[in-house]
Write a protein that holds these residues in place. Structure first.
Motif, PDB file in Angstrom:
ATOM      1  N   UNK B  33      43.884  39.308  14.554  1.00 36.54           N
ATOM      2  CA  UNK B  33      45.383  40.115  14.988  1.00 36.54           C
ATOM      3  C   UNK B  33      46.909  40.199  14.136  1.00 36.54           C
ATOM      4  N   UNK B  48      45.709  44.998  15.667  1.00 37.56           N
ATOM      5  CA  UNK B  48      44.499  43.714  16.064  1.00 37.56           C
ATOM      6  C   UNK B  48      43.529  44.757  15.850  1.00 37.56           C
ATOM      7  N   UNK B  91      52.126  36.955  10.733  1.00 38.44           N
ATOM      8  CA  UNK B  91      51.853  35.663  11.215  1.00 38.44           C
ATOM      9  C   UNK B  91      50.205  36.640  11.832  1.00 38.44           C
ATOM     10  N   UNK B 100      37.660  37.549  27.490  1.00 35.87           N
ATOM     11  CA  UNK B 100      38.772  38.399  27.979  1.00 35.87           C
ATOM     12  C   UNK B 100      39.719  36.988  27.890  1.00 35.87           C
ATOM     13  N   UNK B 101      39.722  35.839  28.340  1.00 33.23           N
ATOM     14  CA  UNK B 101      40.025  34.302  27.920  1.00 33.23           C
ATOM     15  C   UNK B 101      39.948  33.806  27.047  1.00 33.23           C
ATOM     16  N   UNK B 102      40.578  34.353  25.291  1.00 35.84           N
ATOM     17  CA  UNK B 102      40.596  33.511  24.685  1.00 35.84           C
ATOM     18  C   UNK B 102      41.889  32.975  23.302  1.00 35.84           C
ATOM     19  N   UNK B 103      41.314  31.719  23.130  1.00 35.05           N
ATOM     20  CA  UNK B 103      42.912  30.957  22.135  1.00 35.05           C
ATOM     21  C   UNK B 103      42.794  32.212  21.544  1.00 35.05           C
ATOM     22  N   UNK B 104      43.976  31.981  20.427  1.00 34.40           N
ATOM     23  CA  UNK B 104      44.316  32.810  19.069  1.00 34.40           C
ATOM     24  C   UNK B 104      44.822  31.787  18.193  1.00 34.40           C
ATOM     25  N   UNK B 106      46.388  30.832  14.869  1.00 38.71           N
ATOM     26  CA  UNK B 106      47.411  31.293  14.938  1.00 38.71           C
ATOM     27  C   UNK B 106      47.317  30.520  12.920  1.00 38.71           C
ATOM     28  N   UNK B 107      48.339  31.461  11.881  1.00 37.10           N
ATOM     29  CA  UNK B 107      47.959  30.654  10.591  1.00 37.10           C
ATOM     30  C   UNK B 107      49.492  30.707  10.731  1.00 37.10           C
TER      31      UNK B 107
END
Lengths: 114, 115
Positions: B33, B48, B91, B100-104, B106-107
């Motif tokens: 993303x 995405x 970002x 569906x329940x996934x943690x994104x 981040x950089x």
């Protein structure tokens, strides 16, 4: 149009007390909610999440409450610690139609003082 | 293991120039993303990518913005003919892309300033 709103830009709490961060949303299709924490010059880090089928999720000092009828969620931090000082973002998604896409609030700057 | 990395960390450019921002997701993450955060605002979804599926470009603010992803690895966000309102932190996030329940994750972001 801001679909996720954090109306308090800042919150100041004494160490050891409870921090309550609030978030409102307008889209009734949102079914998954998350809180992210962000330190300066770093990317947001995942903190805790809740599915719309629940009204509470707890992880250590962090608890998220969801009130679907009011389209409101809150993050409770007990007890608050100085290391919790950061910007907290509320995020939501409608996983059925926009898989993965997150809608974020503007963030609340939490300051925990000794 | 290594997290999401982004380069450059900071970029200053002149109005009208093109810029390229790079994202290296976590190895094995099929979903990627791009978001941006303008001053005082929340994170705004841009695009995405999920595996070999067509990307969701619905968040791109104008046709000056484009992004590519090579397989399930590096992604590049390109902004052509930059404008001052493009100044923001860009970002990148990645996730496993398996549910569906996934943690994104981040950089650290690329801070873009258009003069």
């Amino acid at each position: 149009d801001q679909q996720v709103k954090q109306n308090s830009p800042s919150l100041s709490v004494q160490e050891g007390r409870i921090s309550i961060l609030n978030c409102d949303y307008t889209n009734s299709m949102f079914d998954y909610f998350l809180w992210y924490k962000k330190y300066p010059a770093e990317g947001p880090t995942f903190l805790i999440s809740i599915s719309s089928i629940k009204d509470k999720n707890e992880d250590g000092r962090f608890t998220v409450f969801l009130n679907k009828s009011a389209k409101h969620l809150s993050l409770h931090i007990v007890p608050s610690q100085p290391g919790d000082s950061a910007v907290y973002f509320c995020a939501a998604s409608d996983r059925r139609s926009t898989l993965g896409r997150l809608y974020f609030g503007r963030g609340t700057q939490l300051t925990v003082w000794p | 293991g290594a997290g999401v990395s982004q380069s450059p960390s900071n970029k200053v450019t002149e109005k009208g120039k093109d810029v390229e921002l790079r994202c290296d997701p976590i190895s094995g993450h099929t979903a990627l993303y791009w978001y941006r955060q303008r001053l005082g605002q929340g994170l705004e979804f841009l695009i995405y990518f999920q595996g070999n599926s067509a990307p969701d470009k619905s968040g791109l603010p104008s046709d000056r913005f484009s992004a590519e992803r090579t397989g399930e690895s590096v992604s590049t966000l390109t902004i052509q003919r930059t404008q001052q309102e493009d100044s923001a932190v860009y970002l990148c996030a990645s996730s496993l892309g398996q549910g569906l329940q996934e943690t994104q994750y981040f950089g650290p972001g690329t801070r873009l300033l258009v003069l």
